[in-house]
Design a protein around this motif. Structure first.
Motif, mmCIF file in Angstrom:
data_model
loop_
_atom_site.group_PDB
_atom_site.id
_atom_site.type_symbol
_atom_site.label_atom_id
_atom_site.label_comp_id
_atom_site.label_asym_id
_atom_site.label_seq_id
_atom_site.Cartn_x
_atom_site.Cartn_y
_atom_site.Cartn_z
ATOM 1 N N SER A 79 0.875 -1.410 -0.201
ATOM 2 C CA SER A 79 0.107 -0.125 0.117
ATOM 3 C C SER A 79 0.747 1.171 0.099
ATOM 4 C CB SER A 79 -1.007 0.103 1.268
ATOM 5 O OG SER A 79 -0.215 0.083 2.280
ATOM 6 N N GLY A 80 2.047 1.270 0.282
ATOM 7 C CA GLY A 80 3.038 2.439 0.664
ATOM 8 C C GLY A 80 2.736 3.040 1.785
ATOM 9 N N ALA A 81 2.225 2.506 2.640
ATOM 10 C CA ALA A 81 2.299 3.037 3.924
ATOM 11 C C ALA A 81 3.481 2.268 4.787
ATOM 12 C CB ALA A 81 0.921 2.651 4.652
ATOM 13 N N THR A 82 3.808 2.993 6.124
ATOM 14 C CA THR A 82 4.545 2.253 6.856
ATOM 15 C C THR A 82 3.977 1.113 7.552
ATOM 16 O OG1 THR A 82 4.213 3.624 8.784
ATOM 17 C CG2 THR A 82 5.746 4.481 7.303
ATOM 18 N N VAL A 83 4.748 0.154 8.302
ATOM 19 C CA VAL A 83 4.322 -0.761 9.243
ATOM 20 C C VAL A 83 3.576 -0.158 10.125
ATOM 21 C CG1 VAL A 83 4.895 -3.068 10.443
ATOM 22 C CG2 VAL A 83 6.126 -2.281 8.313
ATOM 23 N N GLU A 84 3.957 0.754 10.843
ATOM 24 C CA GLU A 84 3.537 1.496 12.021
ATOM 25 C C GLU A 84 2.255 2.142 11.722
ATOM 26 O OE1 GLU A 84 6.697 2.078 10.935
ATOM 27 O OE2 GLU A 84 7.702 0.895 12.624
ATOM 28 N N GLN A 85 1.751 2.672 10.490
ATOM 29 C CA GLN A 85 0.596 3.292 10.035
ATOM 30 C C GLN A 85 -0.405 2.290 9.924
ATOM 31 O OE1 GLN A 85 2.043 5.274 6.414
ATOM 32 N NE2 GLN A 85 1.752 7.288 7.331
ATOM 33 N N LEU A 86 0.124 1.175 9.237
ATOM 34 C CA LEU A 86 -0.868 -0.253 9.057
ATOM 35 C C LEU A 86 -1.324 -0.701 10.443
ATOM 36 C CD1 LEU A 86 -1.945 -1.420 6.250
ATOM 37 C CD2 LEU A 86 -0.812 -3.372 7.091
ATOM 38 N N ALA A 87 -0.278 -0.682 11.403
ATOM 39 C CA ALA A 87 -0.588 -1.495 12.612
ATOM 40 C C ALA A 87 -1.528 -0.591 13.413
ATOM 41 C CB ALA A 87 0.772 -1.895 13.353
ATOM 42 N N PHE A 88 -1.292 0.717 13.110
ATOM 43 C CA PHE A 88 -2.158 1.455 14.040
ATOM 44 C C PHE A 88 -3.504 1.542 13.813
ATOM 45 C CE2 PHE A 88 -4.257 5.616 14.389
ATOM 46 C CZ PHE A 88 -4.282 5.731 15.624
ATOM 47 N N THR A 89 -3.637 1.416 12.458
ATOM 48 C CA THR A 89 -5.108 1.492 11.719
ATOM 49 C C THR A 89 -5.957 0.287 12.165
ATOM 50 O OG1 THR A 89 -4.292 3.057 9.717
ATOM 51 C CG2 THR A 89 -6.433 1.383 9.733
ATOM 52 N N SER A 90 -4.957 -0.973 12.048
ATOM 53 C CA SER A 90 -5.352 -2.243 12.296
ATOM 54 C C SER A 90 -5.683 -2.185 13.894
ATOM 55 C CB SER A 90 -4.416 -3.289 12.110
ATOM 56 O OG SER A 90 -4.141 -3.522 10.702
ATOM 57 N N GLY A 91 -5.176 -1.735 14.702
ATOM 58 C CA GLY A 91 -5.380 -1.501 16.275
ATOM 59 C C GLY A 91 -6.776 -0.769 16.558
ATOM 60 N N CYS A 92 -7.112 0.422 15.670
ATOM 61 C CA CYS A 92 -8.203 0.958 15.811
ATOM 62 C C CYS A 92 -9.349 -0.108 15.302
ATOM 63 C CB CYS A 92 -8.099 2.277 14.818
ATOM 64 S SG CYS A 92 -7.175 3.449 15.325
ATOM 65 N N ASN A 93 -9.161 -0.686 14.295
ATOM 66 C CA ASN A 93 -10.252 -1.566 13.886
ATOM 67 C C ASN A 93 -10.476 -2.892 14.680
ATOM 68 O OD1 ASN A 93 -10.817 -0.162 11.683
ATOM 69 N ND2 ASN A 93 -9.630 -0.919 10.419
ATOM 70 N N LEU A 94 -9.392 -3.417 15.118
ATOM 71 C CA LEU A 94 -9.557 -4.681 16.166
ATOM 72 C C LEU A 94 -10.095 -4.142 17.536
ATOM 73 C CD1 LEU A 94 -5.972 -6.018 15.296
ATOM 74 C CD2 LEU A 94 -8.112 -7.357 14.747
ATOM 75 N N ILE A 95 -9.701 -2.853 18.050
ATOM 76 C CA ILE A 95 -10.453 -2.544 19.127
ATOM 77 C C ILE A 95 -11.989 -2.550 18.984
ATOM 78 C CG2 ILE A 95 -10.646 -0.741 20.884
ATOM 79 C CD1 ILE A 95 -7.579 -0.479 20.900
ATOM 80 N N LEU A 96 -12.343 -1.854 17.960
ATOM 81 C CA LEU A 96 -13.698 -1.725 17.398
ATOM 82 C C LEU A 96 -14.419 -2.927 17.469
ATOM 83 C CD1 LEU A 96 -15.804 0.450 16.894
ATOM 84 C CD2 LEU A 96 -15.080 0.189 14.299
ATOM 85 N N GLN A 97 -13.673 -4.023 16.841
ATOM 86 C CA GLN A 97 -14.103 -5.222 16.798
ATOM 87 C C GLN A 97 -14.433 -6.365 17.962
ATOM 88 O OE1 GLN A 97 -12.075 -7.215 13.475
ATOM 89 N NE2 GLN A 97 -12.498 -5.416 12.202
ATOM 90 N N THR A 98 -13.968 -5.836 19.128
ATOM 91 C CA THR A 98 -14.054 -6.422 20.395
ATOM 92 C C THR A 98 -15.525 -6.468 20.550
ATOM 93 O OG1 THR A 98 -13.636 -4.499 21.567
ATOM 94 C CG2 THR A 98 -11.678 -5.845 21.258
#
Length: 126
Positions: A79-98
């Motif tokens: 995607s051209g993003a950094t690992v940290e950006q992708l991990a952060f966005t995933s963290g947002c989504n994973l927390i929302l999915q709890t």
């Protein structure tokens, strides 16, 4: 530019999903630890230990986090993003999915138990 990258990251996460999360949920030890409040989702996109943990649980969490980092790295390269950006966005989504009753870490570092209401997430979560 930063907003565009974050939108691309969000799209990559939404479209690609996290097969790591899906496969981990099939692991009975992971499911039991999650339901028992021993592990929880963190804003950085990685699974965390809530309190003291056995060596087996630590190993399980480390393995899941290694798999997540690998998935984040692959998706970031695509995607051209950094690992940290992708991990952060995933963290947002994973927390929302709890689910209610499961643990997650708030942006200020406090473990909370999810209720029926929305979880406390970082203000940058889209």
């Amino acid at each position: 530019m930063k907003t565009k990258v974050m939108m691309m990251v969000a799209a990559a996460v939404a479209l690609g999903g996290l097969s790591v999360a899906a496969s981990a949920q099939r692991d009975p030890a992971y499911a039991a630890a999650r339901a028992g409040g021993e592990v929880g989702e963190q804003p950085d996109g990685y699974l965390g230990l809530v309190g003291a943990a056995s060596g087996e649980l630590r190993a399980l969490v480390n393995n899941i986090n290694i798999q997540r980092k690998s998935a984040y790295t692959q998706k970031a390269q695509a995607s051209g993003a950094t690992v940290e950006q992708l991990a952060f966005t995933s963290g947002c989504n994973l927390i929302l999915q709890t689910n209610p009753g499961e643990k997650y870490k708030t942006p200020n570092g406090v473990w909370k138990t999810r209720t029926a209401g929305a979880p406390d997430r970082d203000s940058r979560c889209v």
